[in-house]
Design a protein around this motif. Structure first.
Motif, short mmCIF file in Angstrom:
data_model
loop_
_atom_site.label_atom_id
_atom_site.label_comp_id
_atom_site.label_asym_id
_atom_site.label_seq_id
_atom_site.Cartn_x
_atom_site.Cartn_y
_atom_site.Cartn_z
N GLU A 178 0.83 -1.21 0.00
CA GLU A 178 0.00 0.00 0.00
C GLU A 178 0.86 1.26 0.00
O GLU A 178 0.61 2.20 -0.77
CB GLU A 178 -0.93 0.00 1.21
N ARG A 179 1.90 1.29 0.86
CA ARG A 179 2.79 2.45 0.90
C ARG A 179 3.53 2.64 -0.43
O ARG A 179 3.81 3.75 -0.83
CB ARG A 179 3.79 2.31 2.05
N ALA A 180 3.84 1.53 -1.11
CA ALA A 180 4.56 1.61 -2.38
C ALA A 180 3.62 1.92 -3.55
O ALA A 180 4.09 2.23 -4.64
CB ALA A 180 5.28 0.29 -2.64
N GLY A 181 2.31 1.80 -3.33
CA GLY A 181 1.35 2.07 -4.39
C GLY A 181 1.21 0.94 -5.39
O GLY A 181 0.91 1.17 -6.56
N ILE A 182 1.44 -0.29 -4.91
CA ILE A 182 1.30 -1.46 -5.78
C ILE A 182 0.41 -2.49 -5.08
O ILE A 182 0.14 -2.37 -3.88
CB ILE A 182 2.67 -2.10 -6.15
N SER A 183 -0.03 -3.49 -5.81
CA SER A 183 -0.89 -4.50 -5.20
C SER A 183 -0.04 -5.47 -4.37
O SER A 183 1.14 -5.70 -4.68
CB SER A 183 -1.64 -5.28 -6.28
N PRO A 184 -0.65 -6.04 -3.33
CA PRO A 184 0.08 -7.05 -2.55
C PRO A 184 0.51 -8.24 -3.40
O PRO A 184 1.58 -8.81 -3.18
CB PRO A 184 -0.93 -7.48 -1.47
N GLN A 185 -0.31 -8.60 -4.38
CA GLN A 185 0.03 -9.73 -5.25
C GLN A 185 1.30 -9.43 -6.05
O GLN A 185 2.17 -10.29 -6.21
CB GLN A 185 -1.13 -10.05 -6.22
N TYR A 186 1.40 -8.19 -6.56
CA TYR A 186 2.59 -7.82 -7.34
C TYR A 186 3.83 -7.80 -6.45
O TYR A 186 4.88 -8.31 -6.83
CB TYR A 186 2.38 -6.46 -8.02
N LEU A 187 3.70 -7.26 -5.24
CA LEU A 187 4.84 -7.25 -4.32
C LEU A 187 5.26 -8.68 -3.99
O LEU A 187 6.45 -8.99 -3.95
CB LEU A 187 4.52 -6.48 -3.05
#
Length: 111
Positions: free
Chosen positions: A47-56
């Motif tokens: 969330e802090r990075a602005g990406i989805s948890p799946q992508y991370l």
């Protein structure tokens, strides 16, 4: 006429080595360790990075080759400076990144 390559039977064959880890695998392992050391949850860092948890998750598992912008966003979300991240990943590669797991069976390659 093509150059002819001479085999040198007098040279000792090099011992077999483990394959070197891919950059994305070493990067993913480093990012996962950094997140876990800081007690961060995957969903919060994503969330802090602005990406989805799946992508991370895919980045951390070495499945995705993130852009430099994504690497900077995840590093920033973790509070990791880019120079520290690069040194950490390079050190993992130099050590052979033992935490990186390579597939042992057949691998499906998409075209």
């Amino acid at each position: 006429m093509a150059d002819v390559v001479q085999l040198r039977p007098d040279r000792e064959p090099e011992p077999e080595r483990e394959p070197e880890p891919l950059w994305r695998e070493a990067l993913g392992g480093y990012l996962r360790r950094a997140r876990e050391e800081r007690g961060g949850r995957l969903v919060d860092v994503a969330e802090r990075a602005g990406i989805s948890p799946q992508y991370l998750s895919e980045i951390e598992r070495g499945r995705k080759e993130p852009s430099s912008e994504m690497i900077a966003a995840v590093g920033g979300a973790l509070g990791v400076r880019l120079d520290d991240l690069l040194i950490g990943v390079a050190s993992a590669v130099r050590r052979g990144a033992p935490s990186v797991r390579r597939p042992t069976g057949p691998v499906l390659m998409a075209a």
